[in-house]
Design a protein around this motif. Structure first.
Motif, PDB file in Angstrom:
ATOM      1  N   VAL A   1      39.706  36.760  32.627  1.00  0.00           N
ATOM      2  CA  VAL A   1      38.770  35.882  33.342  1.00  0.00           C
ATOM      3  C   VAL A   1      39.435  35.290  34.573  1.00  0.00           C
ATOM      4  CG1 VAL A   1      37.517  33.702  33.175  1.00  0.00           C
ATOM      5  CG2 VAL A   1      37.367  35.355  31.327  1.00  0.00           C
TER       6      VAL A   1
ATOM      7  N   GLU B   1      39.634  38.058  37.179  1.00  0.00           N
ATOM      8  CA  GLU B   1      38.308  38.372  37.725  1.00  0.00           C
ATOM      9  C   GLU B   1      37.787  37.272  38.634  1.00  0.00           C
ATOM     10  OE1 GLU B   1      36.041  39.036  34.209  1.00  0.00           O
ATOM     11  OE2 GLU B   1      36.638  41.139  34.058  1.00  0.00           O
ATOM     12  N   ASP B   2      38.131  36.020  38.342  1.00  0.00           N
ATOM     13  CA  ASP B   2      37.650  34.903  39.150  1.00  0.00           C
ATOM     14  C   ASP B   2      38.390  34.752  40.469  1.00  0.00           C
ATOM     15  OD1 ASP B   2      35.739  34.275  37.313  1.00  0.00           O
ATOM     16  OD2 ASP B   2      36.801  32.551  36.462  1.00  0.00           O
ATOM     17  N   TYR B   3      39.679  35.073  40.494  1.00  0.00           N
ATOM     18  CA  TYR B   3      40.476  34.748  41.674  1.00  0.00           C
ATOM     19  C   TYR B   3      41.032  35.931  42.437  1.00  0.00           C
ATOM     20  CZ  TYR B   3      40.141  30.020  39.974  1.00  0.00           C
ATOM     21  OH  TYR B   3      39.661  28.818  39.560  1.00  0.00           O
TER      22      TYR B   3
ATOM     23  N   HIS C   1      39.910  39.296  44.260  1.00  0.00           N
ATOM     24  CA  HIS C   1      38.663  39.936  44.670  1.00  0.00           C
ATOM     25  C   HIS C   1      38.845  41.296  45.334  1.00  0.00           C
ATOM     26  CE1 HIS C   1      36.525  36.359  43.554  1.00  0.00           C
ATOM     27  NE2 HIS C   1      37.349  35.630  44.276  1.00  0.00           N
TER      28      HIS C   1
END
Length: 128
Positions: free
Chosen positions: A85, A88-90, A92
């Protein structure tokens, strides 16, 4: 209702249509980590000594080896989901997939190594 986005929000379905599945798995592994770590700490405090012989005979019990293996599996699985997570969040760019695959291999190696060490200590008698 229109395009179904409101219904999708109510059901907890995101764009991947997995809903809250990942979130629930993280919470379940966090709970099992809490349970197994509490067991581990209490079990360690009940040991008579921390010398090699005492710890080896302690791990030799199935009542210790099995929860230790479950602790390793739960901890590595929880770390994998949490770090996935985070990536995936930071992250790109296209290296995100490579990083996630490297993370999975790294945690798999840690889990297999720890399980091997526990099994070796539990199943192989002391030479002496």
């Amino acid at each position: 209702m229109g395009d179904g986005t409101e219904l999708g929000r109510v059901r907890g379905l995101g764009s991947a249509h997995e809903g809250a599945h990942h979130w629930w798995r993280q919470r379940l592994t966090a709970g099992s980590n809490l349970f197994f770590l509490a067991w581990f700490m209490i079990s360690l405090t009940r040991l008579s000594g921390f010398d090699y012989l005492s710890v080896h005979s302690w791990i030799g019990s199935a009542w210790v080896a099995v929860p230790m293996i479950l602790l390793v599996i739960s901890t590595c699985w929880h770390a994998r989901m949490g770090l996935q997570v985070l990536i995936e969040d930071y992250q790109h760019d296209e290296t995100r997939i490579v990083t996630i695959v490297a993370l999975e291999y790294f945690l798999a190696v840690i889990a297999v190594t720890a399980i091997f060490a526990i099994l070796k200590a539990a199943l192989v008698p002391l030479a002496g």
